[in-house]
Scaffold this motif. Sequence first.
Motif, PDB file in Angstrom:
ATOM      1  N   PHE A  56      34.518  45.762  47.932  1.00  0.00           N
ATOM      2  CA  PHE A  56      34.322  45.285  46.947  1.00  0.00           C
ATOM      3  C   PHE A  56      36.402  44.635  46.625  1.00  0.00           C
ATOM      4  N   ALA A  57      37.202  44.296  47.604  1.00  0.00           N
ATOM      5  CA  ALA A  57      38.075  44.292  47.509  1.00  0.00           C
ATOM      6  C   ALA A  57      37.950  43.009  48.060  1.00  0.00           C
ATOM      7  N   ARG A  58      38.258  41.961  47.392  1.00  0.00           N
ATOM      8  CA  ARG A  58      38.480  40.108  46.913  1.00  0.00           C
ATOM      9  C   ARG A  58      39.966  39.600  46.584  1.00  0.00           C
ATOM     10  N   ASP A  59      40.162  38.877  47.809  1.00  0.00           N
ATOM     11  CA  ASP A  59      41.376  37.338  47.327  1.00  0.00           C
ATOM     12  C   ASP A  59      40.770  36.304  46.731  1.00  0.00           C
ATOM     13  N   VAL A  60      40.756  36.401  45.481  1.00  0.00           N
ATOM     14  CA  VAL A  60      39.961  34.809  44.820  1.00  0.00           C
ATOM     15  C   VAL A  60      40.643  33.913  45.065  1.00  0.00           C
ATOM     16  N   ARG A  65      44.481  28.066  47.908  1.00  0.00           N
ATOM     17  CA  ARG A  65      45.606  28.885  46.954  1.00  0.00           C
ATOM     18  C   ARG A  65      44.938  30.272  46.619  1.00  0.00           C
ATOM     19  N   ILE A  66      45.490  31.431  46.185  1.00  0.00           N
ATOM     20  CA  ILE A  66      45.222  32.909  45.724  1.00  0.00           C
ATOM     21  C   ILE A  66      45.244  33.127  44.209  1.00  0.00           C
ATOM     22  N   LEU A  67      44.357  32.494  43.310  1.00  0.00           N
ATOM     23  CA  LEU A  67      44.609  32.860  42.618  1.00  0.00           C
ATOM     24  C   LEU A  67      44.318  34.181  41.440  1.00  0.00           C
ATOM     25  N   PHE A  68      43.560  35.046  41.820  1.00  0.00           N
ATOM     26  CA  PHE A  68      44.543  36.574  41.835  1.00  0.00           C
ATOM     27  C   PHE A  68      43.035  37.390  42.785  1.00  0.00           C
ATOM     28  N   SER A  69      43.682  38.695  43.020  1.00  0.00           N
ATOM     29  CA  SER A  69      42.956  39.418  43.510  1.00  0.00           C
ATOM     30  C   SER A  69      42.314  40.739  43.177  1.00  0.00           C
ATOM     31  N   ILE A  70      41.301  40.978  43.678  1.00  0.00           N
ATOM     32  CA  ILE A  70      40.837  41.868  43.612  1.00  0.00           C
ATOM     33  C   ILE A  70      40.167  43.241  43.671  1.00  0.00           C
ATOM     34  N   PRO A  71      41.576  44.318  43.108  1.00  0.00           N
ATOM     35  CA  PRO A  71      41.589  45.715  43.820  1.00  0.00           C
ATOM     36  C   PRO A  71      40.283  46.562  44.635  1.00  0.00           C
ATOM     37  N   PRO A  72      40.936  46.984  45.323  1.00  0.00           N
ATOM     38  CA  PRO A  72      39.458  47.935  45.640  1.00  0.00           C
ATOM     39  C   PRO A  72      39.706  48.789  44.589  1.00  0.00           C
ATOM     40  N   LEU A  73      37.568  48.912  44.380  1.00  0.00           N
ATOM     41  CA  LEU A  73      37.078  49.194  43.257  1.00  0.00           C
ATOM     42  C   LEU A  73      36.439  50.816  44.035  1.00  0.00           C
ATOM     43  N   CYS A  74      36.118  50.943  44.988  1.00  0.00           N
ATOM     44  CA  CYS A  74      35.736  52.455  45.145  1.00  0.00           C
ATOM     45  C   CYS A  74      36.300  53.440  44.909  1.00  0.00           C
ATOM     46  N   LYS A  75      37.708  53.739  45.079  1.00  0.00           N
ATOM     47  CA  LYS A  75      38.379  54.837  44.870  1.00  0.00           C
ATOM     48  C   LYS A  75      37.916  55.387  43.025  1.00  0.00           C
ATOM     49  N   LEU A  76      37.120  54.186  41.899  1.00  0.00           N
ATOM     50  CA  LEU A  76      35.790  54.369  41.280  1.00  0.00           C
ATOM     51  C   LEU A  76      34.922  55.417  41.053  1.00  0.00           C
ATOM     52  N   ASN A  77      34.387  55.340  42.022  1.00  0.00           N
ATOM     53  CA  ASN A  77      33.135  56.150  42.565  1.00  0.00           C
ATOM     54  C   ASN A  77      33.841  57.397  42.833  1.00  0.00           C
ATOM     55  N   PRO A  78      33.047  58.298  41.460  1.00  0.00           N
ATOM     56  CA  PRO A  78      33.521  59.949  41.316  1.00  0.00           C
ATOM     57  C   PRO A  78      32.846  60.733  42.637  1.00  0.00           C
TER      58      PRO A  78
END
Length: 105
Positions: A56-60, A65-78
Amino acid sequence: MNSSQSNHEHLHYGGLFRNRRFDFFQSLRFWLNAITFDNPEAAHLVCRLIPAQCPFARDVSFLGRILFSIPPLCKLNPLYDELVALRFRALTFLVEAGEDVSPYC
């Protein structure tokens, strides 16, 4: 009942105090941690199903030009730590069996 205890009764279980209510994720954690590998096909399947990095980690970017980055969300998985450990056990089994694990790295 003293003030530090909630309305739930506690049980002494394996050195830990636990609520009487059923903990679904804790049961899944125990089950995932108990999985062992005895054939390469199962280990290959686990390595294919569990990615090496968070998908899920992405650079948009827009127009280069990089507008924003989506951080890795896997750590939210219990169950994240248990799944990573399961993949590691599968890779370890494959290496010890003399299998090639380079496609999974």
